[in-house]
Motif scaffolding. Structure first.
Motif, PDB file in Angstrom:
ATOM      1  N   THR A   1      -6.367   3.341   2.437  1.00 32.28           N
ATOM      2  CA  THR A   1      -5.424   3.914   1.477  1.00 32.28           C
ATOM      3  C   THR A   1      -4.081   4.299   2.077  1.00 32.28           C
ATOM      4  O   THR A   1      -3.117   4.503   1.352  1.00 32.28           O
ATOM      5  CB  THR A   1      -6.020   5.182   0.858  1.00 32.28           C
TER       6      THR A   1
ATOM      7  N   ARG B   1       1.070   4.250  -2.861  1.00 30.25           N
ATOM      8  CA  ARG B   1       0.575   5.553  -2.457  1.00 30.25           C
ATOM      9  C   ARG B   1       1.330   6.676  -3.143  1.00 30.25           C
ATOM     10  O   ARG B   1       0.761   7.739  -3.419  1.00 30.25           O
ATOM     11  CB  ARG B   1       0.828   5.669  -0.956  1.00 30.25           C
TER      12      ARG B   1
ATOM     13  N   GLN C   1      -3.615   3.181  -5.381  1.00 30.78           N
ATOM     14  CA  GLN C   1      -4.083   2.112  -4.502  1.00 30.78           C
ATOM     15  C   GLN C   1      -5.133   1.216  -5.150  1.00 30.78           C
ATOM     16  O   GLN C   1      -5.396   0.129  -4.663  1.00 30.78           O
ATOM     17  CB  GLN C   1      -4.641   2.695  -3.193  1.00 30.78           C
TER      18      GLN C   1
ATOM     19  N   VAL D   1       0.834  -1.201   0.000  1.00 28.98           N
ATOM     20  CA  VAL D   1       0.000   0.000   0.000  1.00 28.98           C
ATOM     21  C   VAL D   1       0.871   1.254   0.000  1.00 28.98           C
ATOM     22  O   VAL D   1       0.618   2.219  -0.730  1.00 28.98           O
ATOM     23  CB  VAL D   1      -0.928  -0.020   1.238  1.00 28.98           C
TER      24      VAL D   1
END
Ligand SMILES: [K+]
Ligand SMILES: [K+]
Ligand SMILES: [K+]
Ligand SMILES: [K+]
Ligand SMILES: [K+]
Ligand SMILES: [K+]
Lengths: 603, 603
Positions: B246, B27, B32, B23
């Motif tokens: 996220t 980012r 994502q 993740v």
């Protein structure tokens, strides 16, 4: 003449903090007007103890100080207490002197005030490094430091009196002591001011540094040092009183006074540097004194015996580091608070002074019983009164400081003394027990020889170190000789046996089984089994040992050997014989260090 | 079956931090939405390497892991690099696992966030203490930890899918990768996610813990562990994607997902405890693995030889403390930053994976040259493709992580590997030089015996330890025998001579002068003088040594003896024979420890 600066720095340097102790004690009752009386009181104590210690020096012109005096006259029991008190005294000499220097720094550069603890530790670090490298005092430098400080105080006196006469301002008025609390405050002030006397034990051990007649010259030196210090103390105290300096919290009295007298920043820096120099000299002088006392205590089996080897660099280093670490801890723990440290210092120093004066009373009494000539008798009787008075006054100072400032530091010094006494007695008991155990008695004189010696050579692999050990073992012609290997891996053991067959050494090889892959246990069991079958014999175990030439090589060799050695030495009737094998690095180093044999002259 | 939890904890525990790495990498490009593709990529790598390592295990069902594989197939040169990479790998297994636990704690109790470094060090301290005391794994506990965590993830999956179906919220939309930067971001995300694979080397060394047929069972265990870990990783990643999680900065993905799925504080604590337990298990398992590898390296002379003694408690302790201190330093230095630590971890672990897969390619090639049967040849050719692909993919992962995150941690892991390789080569060179020096050559076989042995007994005082040494020396029948004392004080020397005359031992006493009050130098000079007059002889120096029973007694004895011993061993043709004298405390202790001789049965 050089003994004066070396041994007298401890006393003269107290001028940098003793006035503060007096002013601070008086402040509690707002009695700063009484400073002159207090100063006279402190000077009286100084002179009284000065004359008393002159008699000490004349009676015992050695370098043992109070420890020797009390031990020989009152016995070892009180000697140990004196020794402990002096160790504490020396420790706080360093701590107080360093803390006083940090206060000078903080006064001149206020931004550094939060860092006084750190500065103190740094200063002790510098002293330690210098102490570890420099063996002899720079006598001329010390002479300059000593006279420099006296000169600074003398100039202050002249300037101060002149300016005071010209400006005609009035000193602080004295209130007559009307209540008991005020009397007690006065007593406390004098007792705290008595920190001026703390260097006297060091001065009284200077006799061996004088020419003959030692005792007289050393006594004279002592009186000169006491008088000079008393004059300097009187000067600073009276000037502080005249110029209405009332608080210690504002900074060191010495610098506050200098500021009022000279009113020029440069001169204050000069005064501060002179004071810092004498404080530094006082602290470093104590480092050496500490190791002399520790070695005396070690010789009497009250401290680890190796401390008695004052010629051993490692031991001297150990002593220096002990003082350094302990005094650094004290400086940091008190936040370089001179007031608190002075209380601890006086408690340590005056305990020794009291005991030493009592010892001298006993000395005079004993001599009096033997003396017949009237002149001698008169002199001894007079000395006895002197020492008796000194003992009573010193005891008074000790009690006042210990009681008044018990919570404010004194308790710690007392606990330290008690702890040290307990530790030294424990060490002494241990050594006494060992001595009792090892002392030769008549029955031990014709000790029965072991009936035979068995040689055992440890052979981990068949390499040259093992072969050398084997050759040495064979040369020793033991009653029996075996080589012993431990089987960790079957392959390696078989290979060892095969090689052994090839070299035809005439010595049998025994392979020991090691179910747990342990090198040590099987050898121990094997040696024990030899002892069981022939209990009166000695087993000599030959262990090859690698000698390394570089420090990090230690981590790569001999770990198992060391463990084996220490476990084998736990057995009875065993000799562990190390056969050295020098690694190339060790051979190289030795070649580089090679010196001609003694007696051989270089061309 | 128990091997699964013990060796597989390292891989399964990565579910607690690998999704975060993915993740976080996505980012940077706000990508994502691509999580599912990335997860599939990571799982593909896991399965590819899973099958490759199953082949590793089948080919070499031992516990040596990648180090043994590379050393035997590619040679010691690459073996050392692999060993260094694995040492770094293990170190960061502990550091990452501990840091991940601290992040769980900080998420649950945000007030503790500033203290994560301290919490990490405390956790390592606990692990170390437990590791020093507990020798065996609690297999049942580990089984519960392993299945407990899998169960938690399975429940999360069921709940998550059900709730998602009910609420019909949409997952993050994926943008198609339009630019090269996005392609690179995807590559970086997959490479970081490959931290899931890092536990595989440990799993591949589990064969000896399986029943026969070892190789097949171990291979199966490995595939089960990889599949289970892959399923858990996929679950957590996809749930995180579905629930639009996220950011890693908000907390561990595992706990954020659990919060969204369960929406009950209690359940989140359950998930956190299950994750912390498996992370703790992974870290402690590595402690033992580390000492196995260190002992292999030590046996090959790349680390200090004593590390090969894995049965020695002291050595094992040393290994545990090394890992503990090094990983604690890493945790503190990065502020328990899991992201940075993961980069270092992947660099260490994948270096070993790449080398091991290349080694297996070589293995298949060699076997292929010998194989004749078509079935064998087909299988080997297929395996060669498998290992080749694995090597290329693993190398890709390594390069991407090392390049993308060079400044963000990877450089340090690379420097550590290079430094360790250099250190191990230096150690190896040292041992090789020593071996060359000590190896027995033909000319050494018939070593010339020393022509005579001179006995020298050190007699500081005439006490029983010295008498014992004298008796043992006499029993050894040296060619000549003398007792030697060093004169520090004239009185003591005269007294020693007087007593010596009394005991009539038949051995002459030599008193050596010591102008500098030094015990060691005169003895060295004396031994050297014997060597000068008879160079082919051996001097055997008998030194009585006190054996103490209490630790603090060390400070009171043998200081001079030790120094003398080490200086004497610096001479040539010398044997230093320690004759033990047991202090009462040592005798007492031995009596308390006395065990019956082996073979004797207790009634
Ligand atoms: K004296
Ligand atoms: K002083
Ligand atoms: K002093
Ligand atoms: K393997
Ligand atoms: K892992
Ligand atoms: K690992």
């Amino acid at each position: 003449r050089l003994a004066l600066p070396v041994f007298g720095a401890g006393m003269l340097s107290a001028v940098a903090y003793a006035p503060d102790a007096v002013v601070d004690a008086l402040r509690r009752g707002s009695q700063q007007g009484a400073i002159p009386y207090m100063a006279v009181g402190v000077v009286s104590i100084m002179l009284l103890l000065g004359f008393a210690y002159r008699s000490n020096v004349r009676a015992r012109p050695d370098n043992l100080g109070d420890y020797g005096t009390v031990r020989d006259l009152l016995g070892r029991r009180y000697g140990v207490v004196t020794g402990a008190a002096l160790l504490v005294d020396y420790l706080f000499t360093v701590a107080v002197s360093v803390a006083a220097v940090t206060q000078l720094v903080a006064y001149l550069i206020p931004q550094l005030r939060p860092w006084v603890g750190l500065i103190g530790v740094g200063l002790i670090g510098v002293m330690t490094l210098v102490g570890l490298r420099v063996v002899r005092d720079r006598a001329r430098v010390l002479l300059a430091v000593w006279f420099g400080f006296l000169l600074v105080v003398a100039v202050m006196l002249v300037y101060g009196v002149a300016r005071h006469a010209a400006e005609a301002s009035s000193p602080i008025a004295a209130n007559p002591p009307t209540t008991w609390t005020i009397v007690l405050a006065y007593a406390g002030a004098i007792a705290s001011g008595a920190v001026m006397v703390t260097g006297i034990e060091h001065l009284a051990s200077a006799a061996p540094n004088h020419a003959e007649p030692r005792a007289r010259r050393a006594g004279r030196t002592l009186l000169i040092a006491v008088s000079a210090s008393a004059a300097a103390f009187l000067t600073v105290s009276l000037l502080a009183w005249s110029y209405r300096i009332t608080g210690w919290a504002d900074g060191p009295i010495l610098l506050q006074t200098a500021e009022q007298v000279f009113r020029q920043p440069v001169t204050i820096w000069v005064v501060a540097v002179a004071a810092a120099a004498i404080l530094y000299a006082a602290a470093t002088a104590v480092f050496r004194r500490f190791s002399i006392l520790a070695s005396s205590l070690a010789r009497d089996a009250y401290l680890p015996r190796q401390l008695s080897m004052t010629n051993d660099r490692l031991v001297v280093r150990g002593g220096i580091l002990t003082v350094a670490v302990a005094s650094a801890v004290m400086v940091v723990a008190t936040g370089a608070n001179v007031e608190t440290l002075i209380h601890m210092y006086v408690v340590g120093a005056f305990a020794a002074i009291v005991l030493s004066q009592v010892a001298m009373v006993r000395h005079c009494t004993e001599r009096l019983q033997l003396a017949t000539e009237p002149g001698d008798r008169r002199r001894l009787a007079r000395d006895r009164v002197l020492h008796g008075t000194a003992a009573v006054v010193a005891a008074g100072v000790w009690i006042i400081v210990a009681v008044f400032n018990f919570l404010n530091g004194a308790w710690l010094a007392i606990v330290m003394i008690i702890g040290l006494v307990a530790l030294m007695h424990a060490i002494n008991r241990h050594y006494a027990a060992v001595r009792g155990d090892v002392t030769l008695e008549r029955k031990d004189r014709n000790v029965a020889l072991p009936s035979a010696t068995h040689g055992v050579v440890l052979v981990a692999q068949l390499h040259r170190p093992a072969m050398r050990a084997l050759a040495y073992a064979k040369a020793a012609r033991h009653s029996s000789l075996e080589a012993v290997g431990v089987q960790i891996e079957a392959d390696a053991a078989r290979e060892l046996q095969r090689q052994w067959g090839k070299i035809d050494s005439g010595v049998p090889l025994v392979i020991l089984d090691s179910p747990y892959r342990d090198l040590v246990r099987p050898v121990l069991d094997y040696v024990a089994s030899i002892h069981r079958s022939s209990p009166r014999d000695v087993v000599v175990v030959y262990v090859p040992e690698y000698i390394v030439g570089r420090w990090w090589e230690r981590f790569l060799h001999n770990k198992a050997t060391k463990r084996l050695r220490s476990q084998l030495l736990g057995l009875d009737s065993v000799v562990v014989s190390a056969v050295p094998w020098h690694l190339e690095s060790a051979r190289d180093r030795r070649a580089a260090e090679e010196v001609p044999p003694p007696g051989e002259q270089l061309p």
